[in-house]
Design a protein around this motif. Structure first.
Motif, PDB file in Angstrom:
ATOM      1  N   GLY A 146       0.804  -1.220   0.000  1.00 30.01           N
ATOM      2  CA  GLY A 146       0.000   0.000   0.000  1.00 30.01           C
ATOM      3  C   GLY A 146       0.835   1.266   0.000  1.00 30.01           C
ATOM      4  O   GLY A 146       2.047   1.239   0.209  1.00 30.01           O
ATOM      5  N   MET A 147       0.166   2.401  -0.253  1.00 36.78           N
ATOM      6  CA  MET A 147       0.829   3.707  -0.270  1.00 36.78           C
ATOM      7  C   MET A 147       0.239   4.549   0.860  1.00 36.78           C
ATOM      8  O   MET A 147      -0.993   4.643   0.976  1.00 36.78           O
ATOM      9  N   THR A 148       1.101   5.184   1.630  1.00 34.85           N
ATOM     10  CA  THR A 148       0.627   6.009   2.743  1.00 34.85           C
ATOM     11  C   THR A 148      -0.183   7.189   2.226  1.00 34.85           C
ATOM     12  O   THR A 148       0.229   7.857   1.264  1.00 34.85           O
ATOM     13  N   ALA A 149      -1.328   7.440   2.866  1.00 29.90           N
ATOM     14  CA  ALA A 149      -2.153   8.587   2.457  1.00 29.90           C
ATOM     15  C   ALA A 149      -1.412   9.883   2.792  1.00 29.90           C
ATOM     16  O   ALA A 149      -0.727   9.979   3.808  1.00 29.90           O
ATOM     17  N   VAL A 150      -1.552  10.871   1.904  1.00 31.30           N
ATOM     18  CA  VAL A 150      -0.881  12.155   2.117  1.00 31.30           C
ATOM     19  C   VAL A 150      -1.482  12.857   3.331  1.00 31.30           C
ATOM     20  O   VAL A 150      -0.792  13.466   4.137  1.00 31.30           O
ATOM     21  N   ASN A 151      -2.782  12.760   3.447  1.00 32.84           N
ATOM     22  CA  ASN A 151      -3.483  13.350   4.588  1.00 32.84           C
ATOM     23  C   ASN A 151      -4.860  12.687   4.674  1.00 32.84           C
ATOM     24  O   ASN A 151      -5.219  11.856   3.831  1.00 32.84           O
ATOM     25  N   LEU A 152      -5.625  13.058   5.674  1.00 32.00           N
ATOM     26  CA  LEU A 152      -6.923  12.400   5.880  1.00 32.00           C
ATOM     27  C   LEU A 152      -7.968  12.837   4.858  1.00 32.00           C
ATOM     28  O   LEU A 152      -9.053  12.271   4.792  1.00 32.00           O
ATOM     29  N   GLU A 153      -7.652  13.873   4.080  1.00 29.50           N
ATOM     30  CA  GLU A 153      -8.595  14.328   3.052  1.00 29.50           C
ATOM     31  C   GLU A 153      -8.378  13.616   1.718  1.00 29.50           C
ATOM     32  O   GLU A 153      -9.143  13.810   0.774  1.00 29.50           O
ATOM     33  N   GLN A 154      -7.334  12.816   1.610  1.00 27.66           N
ATOM     34  CA  GLN A 154      -7.080  12.144   0.328  1.00 27.66           C
ATOM     35  C   GLN A 154      -8.249  11.232  -0.040  1.00 27.66           C
ATOM     36  O   GLN A 154      -8.741  10.462   0.786  1.00 27.66           O
ATOM     37  N   GLY A 155      -8.687  11.337  -1.287  1.00 29.35           N
ATOM     38  CA  GLY A 155      -9.815  10.535  -1.743  1.00 29.35           C
ATOM     39  C   GLY A 155      -9.375   9.184  -2.287  1.00 29.35           C
ATOM     40  O   GLY A 155      -8.279   9.057  -2.831  1.00 29.35           O
ATOM     41  N   VAL A 156     -10.228   8.168  -2.139  1.00 31.88           N
ATOM     42  CA  VAL A 156      -9.876   6.840  -2.664  1.00 31.88           C
ATOM     43  C   VAL A 156     -10.074   6.819  -4.175  1.00 31.88           C
ATOM     44  O   VAL A 156     -10.889   7.559  -4.725  1.00 31.88           O
ATOM     45  N   ASP A 157      -9.295   5.973  -4.831  1.00 32.28           N
ATOM     46  CA  ASP A 157      -9.325   5.870  -6.290  1.00 32.28           C
ATOM     47  C   ASP A 157      -9.982   4.543  -6.703  1.00 32.28           C
ATOM     48  O   ASP A 157     -10.290   3.709  -5.862  1.00 32.28           O
TER      49      ASP A 157
END
Ligand code: SF4
Ligand code: SF4
Length: 400
Positions: free
Chosen positions: A276-287
């Protein structure tokens, strides 16, 4: 982080759960050209960005709302909460016309070409990611529609469904079921291709006279054909259950829904623990490709290190591609990216096993991904435009 036996047996038995409707979406549009602007209104299904790649699908608004901001990598949509949708667009074509229609509806059609062997990969991609089980068990009709659609384009002579040993999936019509040992990383495409055809291919490449798709892609295609609507949801493992989640749903919305509080220093990963890839922040949207969320607590000791390689060879012993990850990581560490090619970096299937076992706890997969990224730039890939963070600040879109 400890994954004791790398088993791909998930023990999953529950139905897919529909995640709640978020009040905002951050729809990923990286590698696409936005065709709408700030202030525009969208319905569910309105096309919002055109793919710059002729095979990758376009992006559509998953829900009705107002576009609040457009960046090179995502579009921020404020959801109005109304159930307004674009009209249905059914399709009865075959061959190239059907392929183009699917692409317009958001499907990646790069692997939908006429060939002799079609492989459907139903082996869990990582320990703890169980999205294929409920699809194979409860969405058989949708998968059959998907398989029928694919056959109208690919026109295969042989079809294989590959699942982990112990999976009780019955064969689809004209389809042979093959089993692989339920041990990670046996479910990654290059290894599944080798199991079925005996051919070793580079990651992202296809076997001679063959193609491969995942059960999730089969599901996407079946849903689009059945509903006449573009792709708007992804399937994700959240905790021990699987969910249907609107594309662009912020990861922080999902953790809140699950009642999980993300603390400073925790790491929230889009995908599984190994790849997996770490989310940049909690607002990052899923793809569309996001297949799970994994949370690592600060106490689990996953700090990034710049420890030296000890030359112990432990990473080599575990590499399924028979590579020297220690050497490749050293090339990346000292910006000798071209040199990494001499160690066959492009054969790396990004399983993450080297980093997991590294005696010195070096971030080997991250080094390898960095080197691949730099090599792609050297080969002429475009650098994404640099959008100043303070521009996002003005619109309330800054990283958390
Ligand atoms: S991630 Fe590491 S172990 Fe896996 S294929 Fe690449 S180099 Fe080998
Ligand atoms: S396991 Fe880590 S320390 Fe050992 S050779 Fe590989 S990169 Fe170097």
């Amino acid at each position: 982080m400890t994954i004791s036996n790398f088993s791909l047996h998930t023990g999953e038995t529950g139905p897919l759960i529909q995640a709640s409707t978020p009040d905002r979406l951050r729809v990923p549009i990286y590698g696409m050209t936005p065709i709408l602007a700030e202030g525009d209104q969208v319905l569910a299904g309105t096309r919002i960005a055109l793919s710059n790649n002729e095979d990758r699908g376009d992006m559509h608004a998953p829900l009705a709302g107002t576009i609040k901001a457009v960046y090179h990598d995502y579009m921020h949509i404020e959801v109005t909460g109304e159930e307004r949708t674009e009209p249905l667009v059914p399709c009865s074509e075959s061959g190239n016309a059907l392929r183009k229609w699917l692409r317009d509806m958001g499907i990646n059609v790069a692997r939908l070409n006429r060939t002799r062997t079609l492989i459907i990969n139903g082996v869990p991609p990582e320990p703890g990611i169980s999205i294929y089980e409920p699809l194979l068990r409860d969405y058989r009709k949708v998968l059959e529609i998907g398989l029928d659609t694919i056959q109208r384009i690919v026109e295969p002579i042989r079809i294989f469904m590959v699942v982990a040993e112990g999976n009780q999936t019955n064969a689809f019509a004209n389809c042979t079921v093959k089993h692989v040992a339920p041990i990670y990383p046996k479910g990654l495409d290059p290894l599944v291709i080798k199991t079925v055809t005996g051919q070793e291919v580079l990651p992202g490449m296809l076997p001679k006279n063959g193609t491969i798709l995942s059960v999730k892609e089969l599901y996407f295609i079946g849903r689009v054909m059945e509903s006449g609507r573009p792709v708007s949801e992804t399937v994700m493992t959240l905790g021990t259950q699987n969910h249907l989640v609107r594309i662009g749903t912020p990861v922080g919305w999902l953790t809140k829904e699950l009642g999980v509080k993300v603390q400073p220093g925790d790491r929230l990963v889009l995908g599984g623990a190994m790849r997996g890839m770490t989310a940049v922040n909690l607002e990052q949207g899923v793809d569309k490709q996001t297949n799970g969320l994994t949370l690592f607590r600060k106490e689990e000791g996953l700090e990034t290190t710049d420890n030296f390689c000890l030359g112990c060879g432990e990473c080599e012993r575990h590499c399924p591609s028979r590579l020297m990850p220690g050497m490749i990581s050293r090339c990346a560490e000292f910006k000798q990216f071209k040199r990494a090619e001499r160690f066959h970096i492009h054969s790396c299937i990004e399983c993450g096993l080297c980093g997991y076992w590294c005696t010195a706890q070096r971030p080997l997969l991250q080094y390898i991904r960095l080197a691949k990224y730099e090599l792609a730039l050297l080969a002429g890939a475009e650098l994404p435009p640099d959008v100043p963070i303070n521009e996002r600040d003005k619109k309330g879109d800054a990283p958390c």
